[in-house]
Scaffold this motif. Sequence first.
Motif, PDB file in Angstrom:
ATOM      1  N   CYS A 268       0.856  -1.190   0.000  1.00  0.00           N
ATOM      2  CA  CYS A 268       0.000   0.000   0.000  1.00  0.00           C
ATOM      3  C   CYS A 268       0.892   1.240   0.000  1.00  0.00           C
ATOM      4  CB  CYS A 268      -0.892  -0.013   1.234  1.00  0.00           C
ATOM      5  SG  CYS A 268      -1.740   1.545   1.555  1.00  0.00           S
ATOM      6  N   PRO A 269       0.817   2.074  -1.047  1.00  0.00           N
ATOM      7  CA  PRO A 269       1.687   3.248  -1.104  1.00  0.00           C
ATOM      8  C   PRO A 269       1.406   4.265   0.005  1.00  0.00           C
ATOM      9  CG  PRO A 269       0.147   3.260  -2.944  1.00  0.00           C
ATOM     10  CD  PRO A 269      -0.014   1.950  -2.245  1.00  0.00           C
ATOM     11  N   LEU A 270       0.163   4.350   0.457  1.00  0.00           N
ATOM     12  CA  LEU A 270      -0.145   5.246   1.580  1.00  0.00           C
ATOM     13  C   LEU A 270       0.547   4.759   2.845  1.00  0.00           C
ATOM     14  CD1 LEU A 270      -3.981   5.758   1.118  1.00  0.00           C
ATOM     15  CD2 LEU A 270      -2.181   7.408   0.635  1.00  0.00           C
ATOM     16  N   CYS A 271       0.439   3.460   3.085  1.00  0.00           N
ATOM     17  CA  CYS A 271       1.059   2.866   4.271  1.00  0.00           C
ATOM     18  C   CYS A 271       2.573   3.038   4.226  1.00  0.00           C
ATOM     19  CB  CYS A 271       0.701   1.386   4.365  1.00  0.00           C
ATOM     20  SG  CYS A 271      -1.064   1.059   4.334  1.00  0.00           S
ATOM     21  N   THR A 272       3.148   2.789   3.075  1.00  0.00           N
ATOM     22  CA  THR A 272       4.598   2.897   2.926  1.00  0.00           C
ATOM     23  C   THR A 272       5.067   4.326   3.153  1.00  0.00           C
ATOM     24  OG1 THR A 272       4.615   1.036   1.406  1.00  0.00           O
ATOM     25  CG2 THR A 272       6.517   2.497   1.333  1.00  0.00           C
ATOM     26  N   ALA A 273       4.328   5.308   2.652  1.00  0.00           N
ATOM     27  CA  ALA A 273       4.692   6.715   2.871  1.00  0.00           C
ATOM     28  C   ALA A 273       4.655   7.053   4.356  1.00  0.00           C
ATOM     29  CB  ALA A 273       3.760   7.629   2.088  1.00  0.00           C
ATOM     30  N   GLU A 274       3.635   6.575   5.046  1.00  0.00           N
ATOM     31  CA  GLU A 274       3.538   6.840   6.486  1.00  0.00           C
ATOM     32  C   GLU A 274       4.683   6.166   7.242  1.00  0.00           C
ATOM     33  OE1 GLU A 274       0.328   6.741  10.090  1.00  0.00           O
ATOM     34  OE2 GLU A 274      -0.119   5.605   8.281  1.00  0.00           O
ATOM     35  N   ILE A 275       4.982   4.936   6.896  1.00  0.00           N
ATOM     36  CA  ILE A 275       6.068   4.216   7.551  1.00  0.00           C
ATOM     37  C   ILE A 275       7.407   4.892   7.281  1.00  0.00           C
ATOM     38  CG2 ILE A 275       7.347   2.031   7.569  1.00  0.00           C
ATOM     39  CD1 ILE A 275       4.612   2.064   9.132  1.00  0.00           C
ATOM     40  N   ASP A 276       7.606   5.369   6.069  1.00  0.00           N
ATOM     41  CA  ASP A 276       8.836   6.099   5.760  1.00  0.00           C
ATOM     42  C   ASP A 276       8.970   7.332   6.642  1.00  0.00           C
ATOM     43  OD1 ASP A 276       9.505   4.233   3.850  1.00  0.00           O
ATOM     44  OD2 ASP A 276       8.870   5.474   2.144  1.00  0.00           O
ATOM     45  N   HIS A 277       7.854   8.010   6.882  1.00  0.00           N
ATOM     46  CA  HIS A 277       7.864   9.176   7.778  1.00  0.00           C
ATOM     47  C   HIS A 277       8.260   8.756   9.197  1.00  0.00           C
ATOM     48  CE1 HIS A 277       6.679  12.984   9.544  1.00  0.00           C
ATOM     49  NE2 HIS A 277       6.012  12.283  10.444  1.00  0.00           N
ATOM     50  N   TYR A 278       7.659   7.681   9.690  1.00  0.00           N
ATOM     51  CA  TYR A 278       7.987   7.194  11.030  1.00  0.00           C
ATOM     52  C   TYR A 278       9.461   6.783  11.122  1.00  0.00           C
ATOM     53  CZ  TYR A 278       2.933   6.913  11.987  1.00  0.00           C
ATOM     54  OH  TYR A 278       1.603   7.184  12.172  1.00  0.00           O
ATOM     55  N   ARG A 279       9.967   6.135  10.091  1.00  0.00           N
ATOM     56  CA  ARG A 279      11.384   5.726  10.078  1.00  0.00           C
ATOM     57  C   ARG A 279      12.301   6.934  10.235  1.00  0.00           C
ATOM     58  NH1 ARG A 279      10.332   1.433   5.834  1.00  0.00           N
ATOM     59  NH2 ARG A 279      10.847  -0.494   6.908  1.00  0.00           N
ATOM     60  N   ARG A 280      11.998   8.004   9.519  1.00  0.00           N
ATOM     61  CA  ARG A 280      12.828   9.213   9.610  1.00  0.00           C
ATOM     62  C   ARG A 280      12.768   9.839  10.997  1.00  0.00           C
ATOM     63  NH1 ARG A 280      10.459   9.889   4.523  1.00  0.00           N
ATOM     64  NH2 ARG A 280       8.965  11.393   5.349  1.00  0.00           N
ATOM     65  N   ARG A 281      11.650   9.737  11.660  1.00  0.00           N
ATOM     66  CA  ARG A 281      11.473  10.332  12.993  1.00  0.00           C
ATOM     67  C   ARG A 281      12.052   9.460  14.114  1.00  0.00           C
ATOM     68  NH1 ARG A 281      10.768  14.334  10.564  1.00  0.00           N
ATOM     69  NH2 ARG A 281       8.817  15.405  10.192  1.00  0.00           N
ATOM     70  N   ASP A 282      12.236   8.191  13.851  1.00  0.00           N
ATOM     71  CA  ASP A 282      12.673   7.233  14.886  1.00  0.00           C
ATOM     72  C   ASP A 282      14.185   7.317  15.105  1.00  0.00           C
ATOM     73  OD1 ASP A 282      12.729   5.144  16.728  1.00  0.00           O
ATOM     74  OD2 ASP A 282      12.734   3.611  15.158  1.00  0.00           O
ATOM     75  N   ARG A 283      14.622   8.367  15.738  1.00  0.00           N
ATOM     76  CA  ARG A 283      16.056   8.597  15.950  1.00  0.00           C
ATOM     77  C   ARG A 283      16.661   7.670  16.998  1.00  0.00           C
ATOM     78  NH1 ARG A 283      14.123  14.271  16.431  1.00  0.00           N
ATOM     79  NH2 ARG A 283      13.833  14.908  14.275  1.00  0.00           N
ATOM     80  N   ARG A 284      15.841   7.141  17.904  1.00  0.00           N
ATOM     81  CA  ARG A 284      16.342   6.272  18.968  1.00  0.00           C
ATOM     82  C   ARG A 284      16.323   4.790  18.591  1.00  0.00           C
ATOM     83  NH1 ARG A 284      13.195   6.133  23.739  1.00  0.00           N
ATOM     84  NH2 ARG A 284      11.419   6.283  22.363  1.00  0.00           N
ATOM     85  N   GLY A 285      15.772   4.472  17.445  1.00  0.00           N
ATOM     86  CA  GLY A 285      15.658   3.066  17.059  1.00  0.00           C
ATOM     87  C   GLY A 285      14.644   2.320  17.905  1.00  0.00           C
ATOM     88  N   ALA A 286      13.588   3.016  18.317  1.00  0.00           N
ATOM     89  CA  ALA A 286      12.567   2.421  19.184  1.00  0.00           C
ATOM     90  C   ALA A 286      11.572   1.558  18.420  1.00  0.00           C
ATOM     91  CB  ALA A 286      11.818   3.527  19.934  1.00  0.00           C
ATOM     92  N   LEU A 287      11.590   1.672  17.089  1.00  0.00           N
ATOM     93  CA  LEU A 287      10.615   0.955  16.270  1.00  0.00           C
ATOM     94  C   LEU A 287      11.303  -0.049  15.350  1.00  0.00           C
ATOM     95  CD1 LEU A 287       8.424   4.009  15.180  1.00  0.00           C
ATOM     96  CD2 LEU A 287       8.005   2.446  17.084  1.00  0.00           C
ATOM     97  N   GLU A 288      10.654  -1.179  15.196  1.00  0.00           N
ATOM     98  CA  GLU A 288      11.070  -2.187  14.222  1.00  0.00           C
ATOM     99  C   GLU A 288       9.912  -2.328  13.244  1.00  0.00           C
ATOM    100  OE1 GLU A 288      12.075  -6.948  13.994  1.00  0.00           O
ATOM    101  OE2 GLU A 288      11.847  -5.991  15.937  1.00  0.00           O
ATOM    102  N   PHE A 289      10.202  -2.348  11.961  1.00  0.00           N
ATOM    103  CA  PHE A 289       9.162  -2.361  10.944  1.00  0.00           C
ATOM    104  C   PHE A 289       9.124  -3.699  10.223  1.00  0.00           C
ATOM    105  CE2 PHE A 289      10.566   1.958  11.612  1.00  0.00           C
ATOM    106  CZ  PHE A 289       9.370   2.621  11.827  1.00  0.00           C
TER     107      PHE A 289
END
Length: 124
Positions: free
Chosen positions: A12-33
């Motif tokens: 889903c391109p919408l989902c991927t765009a949102e996840i890409d945004h979260y990846r850029r914001r996750d400076r502490r590495g708190a999220l695994e995708f």
Amino acid sequence: MWRTTVFYDGSCPLCTAEIDHYRRRDRRGALEFVDVSKPTERLPEGVDRAALMARFHALAPDGRLRSGARAFVTVWAQLPGWRFLAHVAGLPGVLALLEGLYRLFLPVRPLLARVVRLSRGRVA
């Protein structure tokens, strides 16, 4: 450190765009995708791929699998610039409102994804 695992539909391109945004914001590495559209990805026990692709899910550090608005709030709580929204979601009635809005969005997600694909020159 325990991380929050985010399960998303990478097809889903919408989902991927949102996840890409979260990846850029996750400076502490708190999220695994985890892209659940890939058949080789490991899934949480007792949950099938179709359920994970139909709604947004996150496995919180406490071991609880959350979906919909609760999953978004779990993710937001880990991200700089989004934590405030996670706190707001804790106010009485806000999480229920967010879940209602998310449920209204779900039926139109495929149409919006198709529009995004077409705007990028890819026909689904």
